[in-house]
Design a protein around this motif. Structure first.
Motif, PDB file in Angstrom:
ATOM      1  N   VAL A  16      37.924  35.384  39.912  1.00  0.00           N
ATOM      2  CA  VAL A  16      37.948  33.923  39.812  1.00  0.00           C
ATOM      3  C   VAL A  16      39.413  33.540  39.668  1.00  0.00           C
ATOM      4  O   VAL A  16      40.108  34.077  38.811  1.00  0.00           O
ATOM      5  CB  VAL A  16      37.145  33.437  38.585  1.00  0.00           C
ATOM      6  N   ASP A  17      39.876  32.629  40.496  1.00  0.00           N
ATOM      7  CA  ASP A  17      41.317  32.431  40.569  1.00  0.00           C
ATOM      8  C   ASP A  17      41.672  30.958  40.726  1.00  0.00           C
ATOM      9  O   ASP A  17      41.482  30.361  41.790  1.00  0.00           O
ATOM     10  CB  ASP A  17      41.854  33.256  41.748  1.00  0.00           C
ATOM     11  N   SER A  18      42.204  30.388  39.664  1.00  0.00           N
ATOM     12  CA  SER A  18      42.617  28.981  39.706  1.00  0.00           C
ATOM     13  C   SER A  18      43.760  28.742  40.682  1.00  0.00           C
ATOM     14  O   SER A  18      43.839  27.686  41.300  1.00  0.00           O
ATOM     15  CB  SER A  18      43.102  28.527  38.324  1.00  0.00           C
ATOM     16  N   VAL A  19      44.638  29.715  40.807  1.00  0.00           N
ATOM     17  CA  VAL A  19      45.799  29.523  41.684  1.00  0.00           C
ATOM     18  C   VAL A  19      45.329  29.295  43.123  1.00  0.00           C
ATOM     19  O   VAL A  19      45.752  28.342  43.785  1.00  0.00           O
ATOM     20  CB  VAL A  19      46.749  30.742  41.594  1.00  0.00           C
ATOM     21  N   ASN A  76      43.541  31.660  32.972  1.00  0.00           N
ATOM     22  CA  ASN A  76      42.784  30.433  32.690  1.00  0.00           C
ATOM     23  C   ASN A  76      42.156  29.898  33.975  1.00  0.00           C
ATOM     24  O   ASN A  76      42.783  29.932  35.041  1.00  0.00           O
ATOM     25  CB  ASN A  76      43.699  29.356  32.113  1.00  0.00           C
ATOM     26  N   HIS A  77      40.951  29.381  33.850  1.00  0.00           N
ATOM     27  CA  HIS A  77      40.284  28.805  35.020  1.00  0.00           C
ATOM     28  C   HIS A  77      39.934  27.358  34.710  1.00  0.00           C
ATOM     29  O   HIS A  77      38.955  27.069  34.029  1.00  0.00           O
ATOM     30  CB  HIS A  77      39.029  29.604  35.371  1.00  0.00           C
ATOM     31  N   ILE A  78      40.801  26.470  35.171  1.00  0.00           N
ATOM     32  CA  ILE A  78      40.627  25.042  34.921  1.00  0.00           C
ATOM     33  C   ILE A  78      40.765  24.333  36.261  1.00  0.00           C
ATOM     34  O   ILE A  78      41.711  24.611  37.005  1.00  0.00           O
ATOM     35  CB  ILE A  78      41.721  24.492  33.978  1.00  0.00           C
ATOM     36  N   ARG A 122      44.354  22.652  37.711  1.00  0.00           N
ATOM     37  CA  ARG A 122      45.607  23.163  37.173  1.00  0.00           C
ATOM     38  C   ARG A 122      45.504  24.669  36.978  1.00  0.00           C
ATOM     39  O   ARG A 122      44.419  25.231  36.885  1.00  0.00           O
ATOM     40  CB  ARG A 122      45.962  22.475  35.850  1.00  0.00           C
ATOM     41  N   SER A 123      46.630  25.314  36.923  1.00  0.00           N
ATOM     42  CA  SER A 123      46.642  26.753  36.668  1.00  0.00           C
ATOM     43  C   SER A 123      47.892  27.074  35.867  1.00  0.00           C
ATOM     44  O   SER A 123      48.804  26.258  35.762  1.00  0.00           O
ATOM     45  CB  SER A 123      46.621  27.539  37.986  1.00  0.00           C
ATOM     46  N   ARG A 160      41.052  33.735  29.135  1.00  0.00           N
ATOM     47  CA  ARG A 160      39.633  33.533  29.476  1.00  0.00           C
ATOM     48  C   ARG A 160      38.881  34.858  29.315  1.00  0.00           C
ATOM     49  O   ARG A 160      39.062  35.783  30.098  1.00  0.00           O
ATOM     50  CB  ARG A 160      39.519  33.023  30.924  1.00  0.00           C
TER      51      ARG A 160
END
Lengths: 174, 275
Positions: free
Chosen positions: A100-103, B119-121, B124-125, B165
């Motif tokens: 899982v990757d926010s970037v 973090n998984h938001i 934003r990262s 996380r």
């Protein structure tokens, strides 16, 4: 159109690769590689105009490639490792990607919002292991897997399999 | 055990909370000493009663936060002492080291069974620094020496991390709830998986996990940064906000202990046998 991948590398020696290498030397003196390189790996999903679209994105967004400190190339143009001290070395690549990757998600949103004509982007880290000549490809590959996947405190370093996945791209033909 | 318990604070290259942590321990009535990562013999010879891995960026978070420090020789000692039942606390980067060491959740000795992932938001990262609210899991309060004094209230603490996380593999997701020690909630104690109540997308809103025995606690929030009441921002609501206002009115603001002190005072109580 298909996906197009690029690699991004620091112009200076990569500090994460140096730390990983010194850790390998300390905890796996028997099996540690002779060379280790690290790259950012960006996969652009279905760019509308292919390489032209990707080149445009890379030149526009300096958060992807900062030309002051980084260089980049398309993955198929990237075959020669930096370390060419031994032409008979065996090189194995391993790609580490967060499950899982926010970037990746946020860059996908940014590029879509700015009409960059790409379906999305996936970010990974590409590690390139080099072993001195005399080792078989299968043996080198097994060593890379052992060194990469961290299942115990005394086993593996580069990827935590709980949150990351790895894959070994096609062997290098150098 | 010594007449005054000694709590060792382990400093890795890049740790940056060791002095606040040591002061928190000293101000809780225990002794404390900082040991560098390469002072294995000194650490062993001093026979500490408990260990704290403080926050920071060990080895500059290279490769993955906590991954390189977890391989250091000094962690062999911490690992064996934890197996013997001594209390171990990892704060933020210290928690990442404990996770990468396989000390928490520790279901199978030495096996890495969880991760502190990025973090998984949405939208934003990267690095996130803010105050959060926590409540303590009932079982953890009973068995964890760091949590005995935390009570049933809501605890405000600051977080500052990019990789906080908690993640578990698919086969361990149900089991994870048994390791819960601290969970994110809002100022009224209500849990939510949405930002900002859960600030990083952590599984089960976990802010801290422990091993089955309860002596090893890995927590992402920083108790040492809320040890004193004056460290609380003025907008903090609820019980701790009231206490803060009261200490301001009474002129005791500078000397009144804040919510972060509960974790260190709990350990002091544990050593006094008061729980």
């Amino acid at each position: 159109m298909g996906n197009i991948s690029i690699i991004v590398r620091l112009k200076s020696p990569d500090p994460a690769a140096m730390t990983a290498m010194s850790t390998f030397r300390r905890i796996y003196p028997e099996t540690c590689p002779d060379s280790l390189e690290r790259y950012d790996y960006w996969c652009f999903l279905n760019p509308c105009l292919g390489r032209e679209t990707v080149s445009g994105i890379v030149s526009r967004y300096h958060d992807i490639v900062n030309p002051n400190k980084q260089t980049w190339s398309f993955i198929d143009e990237f075959s020669k490792p930096v370390d060419r001290s031994d032409d008979r070395m065996v090189w194995i690549d391993v790609r580490v990607t967060d499950r899982v990757d926010s970037v990746s998600e946020n860059w996908t949103a940014i590029l879509r919002r700015n009409r960059c004509e790409v379906e999305g982007v996936l970010c990974s880290v590409l590690w390139r292991f080099g072993f001195a000549s005399g080792i078989s490809f299968d043996n080198a590959r097994n060593r890379v897997l052992d060194l990469t996947v961290s299942t115990r405190r005394d086993h593996g370093l580069l990827a935590n399999p709980v949150s990351q996945k790895i894959d070994l791209p096609a062997p290098l033909l150098i | 055990m010594k007449s005054v318990p000694l709590v060792a604070v382990i400093q890795f290259p890049g740790s940056n909370c060791e002095y606040e942590t040591k002061r928190g321990i000293l101000n809780s009535g225990m002794d404390s000493c900082i040991y560098r990562w390469n002072q294995c013999r000194e650490l062993r010879d001093s026979q500490p009663d408990a260990y704290v891995l403080p926050g920071g960026f060990s080895f500059q978070d290279r490769v993955r936060a906590g991954a390189v420090a977890a391989k250091e020789r000094i962690m062999d000692l911490v690992f064996s002492e934890a197996a013997g039942g001594k209390p171990v606390l990892g704060i933020c980067n210290g928690a990442q080291i404990l996770v990468e060491s396989g000390m928490v959740p520790g279901w199978e000795r030495g096996r890495i069974e969880s991760a502190l992932a990025a973090n998984h938001i949405s939208g934003r990262s990267g690095y996130l620094s803010r105050w959060v609210f926590l409540h303590v899991a009932a079982k953890a309060q009973q068995i964890c020496p760091w949590l005995g004094k935390t009570g049933n209230g809501i605890i405000p603490l600051p977080i500052a991390h990019a990789e906080g996380r908690f993640v578990f593999s698919e086969e361990n997701r149900e089991r994870a709830s048994s390791s819960a020690a601290l969970k994110y909630c809002d100022e009224k104690g209500i849990e939510s998986s949405d930002y900002p109540v859960n600030p990083n997308g952590s599984f089960l809103n976990l802010a801290g996990i422990m091993n089955d025995r309860g002596n090893v606690l890995a927590m992402m929030p920083h108790p040492e940064r809320a040890f004193w009441m004056w460290q609380l921002p003025p907008w903090i609501p609820g019980e701790w906000g009231d206490r803060r206002d009261q200490s301001l009115r009474s002129g005791s603001h500078a000397d009144t202990k804040g919510p972060g002190s509960l974790f260190f005072m709990s350990l002091a109580d544990h050593f006094r046998g008061e729980r």
